[in-house]
Write a protein that holds these residues in place. Structure first.
Motif, PDB file in Angstrom:
ATOM      1  N   LEU A 163       0.822  -1.207   0.000  1.00 27.58           N
ATOM      2  CA  LEU A 163       0.000   0.000   0.000  1.00 27.58           C
ATOM      3  C   LEU A 163       0.856   1.256   0.000  1.00 27.58           C
ATOM      4  CD1 LEU A 163      -2.786  -1.089   2.525  1.00 27.58           C
ATOM      5  CD2 LEU A 163      -3.030  -0.746   0.061  1.00 27.58           C
ATOM      6  N   PHE A 164       1.957   1.234   0.752  1.00 24.85           N
ATOM      7  CA  PHE A 164       2.853   2.386   0.775  1.00 24.85           C
ATOM      8  C   PHE A 164       3.434   2.638  -0.619  1.00 24.85           C
ATOM      9  CE2 PHE A 164       7.101   4.241   1.176  1.00 24.85           C
ATOM     10  CZ  PHE A 164       6.812   5.400   1.878  1.00 24.85           C
ATOM     11  N   GLY A 165       3.893   1.583  -1.282  1.00 29.30           N
ATOM     12  CA  GLY A 165       4.430   1.730  -2.631  1.00 29.30           C
ATOM     13  C   GLY A 165       3.379   2.208  -3.611  1.00 29.30           C
ATOM     14  N   ALA A 166       2.154   1.672  -3.494  1.00 29.16           N
ATOM     15  CA  ALA A 166       1.070   2.087  -4.389  1.00 29.16           C
ATOM     16  C   ALA A 166       0.688   3.542  -4.155  1.00 29.16           C
ATOM     17  CB  ALA A 166      -0.140   1.182  -4.172  1.00 29.16           C
ATOM     18  N   LEU A 167       0.675   3.969  -2.884  1.00 31.42           N
ATOM     19  CA  LEU A 167       0.353   5.363  -2.577  1.00 31.42           C
ATOM     20  C   LEU A 167       1.417   6.303  -3.130  1.00 31.42           C
ATOM     21  CD1 LEU A 167      -1.526   7.334  -1.116  1.00 31.42           C
ATOM     22  CD2 LEU A 167      -0.165   6.997   0.947  1.00 31.42           C
ATOM     23  N   PHE A 168       2.678   5.916  -3.017  1.00 34.34           N
ATOM     24  CA  PHE A 168       3.767   6.730  -3.568  1.00 34.34           C
ATOM     25  C   PHE A 168       3.622   6.854  -5.088  1.00 34.34           C
ATOM     26  CE2 PHE A 168       8.089   7.262  -5.265  1.00 34.34           C
ATOM     27  CZ  PHE A 168       8.490   8.382  -4.562  1.00 34.34           C
ATOM     28  N   ILE A 197      -6.644   1.640  -3.749  1.00 31.20           N
ATOM     29  CA  ILE A 197      -5.607   1.801  -2.720  1.00 31.20           C
ATOM     30  C   ILE A 197      -6.218   2.122  -1.365  1.00 31.20           C
ATOM     31  CG2 ILE A 197      -3.694   3.294  -1.974  1.00 31.20           C
ATOM     32  CD1 ILE A 197      -2.918   3.507  -4.955  1.00 31.20           C
ATOM     33  N   PHE A 198      -7.193   3.035  -1.330  1.00 34.51           N
ATOM     34  CA  PHE A 198      -7.759   3.418  -0.038  1.00 34.51           C
ATOM     35  C   PHE A 198      -8.739   2.369   0.501  1.00 34.51           C
ATOM     36  CE2 PHE A 198      -6.287   7.613  -1.558  1.00 34.51           C
ATOM     37  CZ  PHE A 198      -5.426   7.867  -0.500  1.00 34.51           C
ATOM     38  N   CYS A 199      -9.269   1.530  -0.370  1.00 38.24           N
ATOM     39  CA  CYS A 199      -9.990   0.355   0.126  1.00 38.24           C
ATOM     40  C   CYS A 199      -9.023  -0.570   0.858  1.00 38.24           C
ATOM     41  CB  CYS A 199     -10.650  -0.389  -1.039  1.00 38.24           C
ATOM     42  SG  CYS A 199     -12.165   0.369  -1.663  1.00 38.24           S
ATOM     43  N   GLY A 200      -7.837  -0.743   0.270  1.00 39.85           N
ATOM     44  CA  GLY A 200      -6.813  -1.541   0.929  1.00 39.85           C
ATOM     45  C   GLY A 200      -6.385  -0.944   2.250  1.00 39.85           C
ATOM     46  N   TYR A 201      -6.223   0.384   2.272  1.00 36.60           N
ATOM     47  CA  TYR A 201      -5.838   1.043   3.532  1.00 36.60           C
ATOM     48  C   TYR A 201      -6.931   0.915   4.593  1.00 36.60           C
ATOM     49  CZ  TYR A 201      -1.333   3.269   2.694  1.00 36.60           C
ATOM     50  OH  TYR A 201       0.006   3.492   2.511  1.00 36.60           O
ATOM     51  N   ASN A 231     -10.442  10.089   1.923  1.00 35.96           N
ATOM     52  CA  ASN A 231      -9.750   9.873   0.652  1.00 35.96           C
ATOM     53  C   ASN A 231     -10.531   8.931  -0.261  1.00 35.96           C
ATOM     54  OD1 ASN A 231      -7.210  11.420   0.659  1.00 35.96           O
ATOM     55  ND2 ASN A 231      -6.723  10.214   2.461  1.00 35.96           N
ATOM     56  N   LEU A 232     -11.186   7.940   0.325  1.00 36.87           N
ATOM     57  CA  LEU A 232     -12.020   7.047  -0.473  1.00 36.87           C
ATOM     58  C   LEU A 232     -13.181   7.817  -1.092  1.00 36.87           C
ATOM     59  CD1 LEU A 232     -12.709   4.170  -1.402  1.00 36.87           C
ATOM     60  CD2 LEU A 232     -13.944   3.857   0.751  1.00 36.87           C
TER      61      LEU A 232
END
Length: 244
Positions: A163-168, A197-201, A231-232
């Motif tokens: 998730l961190f990599g995807a957010l970056f 991504i924010f569903c994952g978060y 954010n979602l």
């Protein structure tokens, strides 16, 4: 209680005595559920404040006009955008200091409420309504799924690095969009990726809420889940706006 049973499993060697489901949970299930209720109470209040502030910005037209049509309003808008990031610094230091932590959290929430309101001010009511309904459905369903999965021993901590990599990558994509606009298709792709991504978060942070946050970290837990929801919503709003 049924909720408390979600954190326990039978221990055959001890004749079926209930044991904590997760070894990382040092406190009793009763204390953990008290912590979870406290976090969701704070998040509910944050969402209510965000709704009120955003509604004022959207429906009180002089407010929107001030932010858009005046140089002072534009400067204040930029300040409100930066305020949440600035407030996070002292909030990190005072997150266990009552009532300073709640005051800083209030400033953080109000500033984001203005940002959300200004985004919605230039969006049709139909799109806003659809985004709210879909966001609510996704948040409720993913939250229930995470609790169901946690009860069965599943762990989502492995999602953190991905998730961190995807957010970056998403942030880089947004910067590219600013300087090299890719049109509605690019905006829609951004919205879809951000939504995933924010569903994952949301799953990851809910899993942390169940297992890893300590009782004194209720402010950080609230901020994490609140940001996931906001954010979602903005990501789903981006998708609907691109389809207009």
């Amino acid at each position: 209680m049924m909720w408390q049973d979600a954190f326990r499993k039978p221990d055959v060697e001890r004749g079926g005595a209930a044991q904590p489901l997760y070894p990382v949970m040092l406190e009793s299930p009763e204390l953990r559920w008290a912590f979870i209720r406290k976090v969701y109470s704070i998040i509910s209040f944050q969402l209510l404040v965000t709704l009120v502030v955003a509604a004022i910005v959207v429906f009180v037209h002089p407010v929107t006009k001030f932010f858009v049509a005046t140089s002072g309003g534009l400067a204040l808008y930029i300040l409100l955008i930066l305020a949440p990031f600035v407030v996070l610094c002292p909030l990190y230091y005072y997150h266990q200091s009552y009532p300073v932590n709640y005051i800083l959290l209030g400033i953080f929430t109000i500033a984001l409420g203005f940002a959300v309101g200004l985004t919605c001010a230039f969006t049709s009511g139909k799109v806003i309504f659809e985004s709210v309904i879909l966001t609510t459905a996704v948040v409720v369903s993913l939250t229930l799924y995470t609790y169901w999965a946690a009860k069965r021993g599943h762990d989502f901590n492995f999602l953190g690095p991905f998730l961190f990599g995807a957010l970056f990558a998403l942030i880089i994509f947004a910067l590219i969009q600013m300087f090299v606009p890719l049109g509605k298709i690019g905006v829609m792709i951004y919205g879809v990726l951000a939504t995933i991504i924010f569903c994952g978060y949301l799953i990851y942070d809910t899993d942390d809420l169940i297992k890893r946050y300590t009782y004194d970290e209720y402010i950080w837990a609230s901020i994490a889940l609140y940001l996931d929801i906001i954010n979602l919503f903005l990501s789903i709003l981006t998708i609907f706006r691109a389809t207009e």
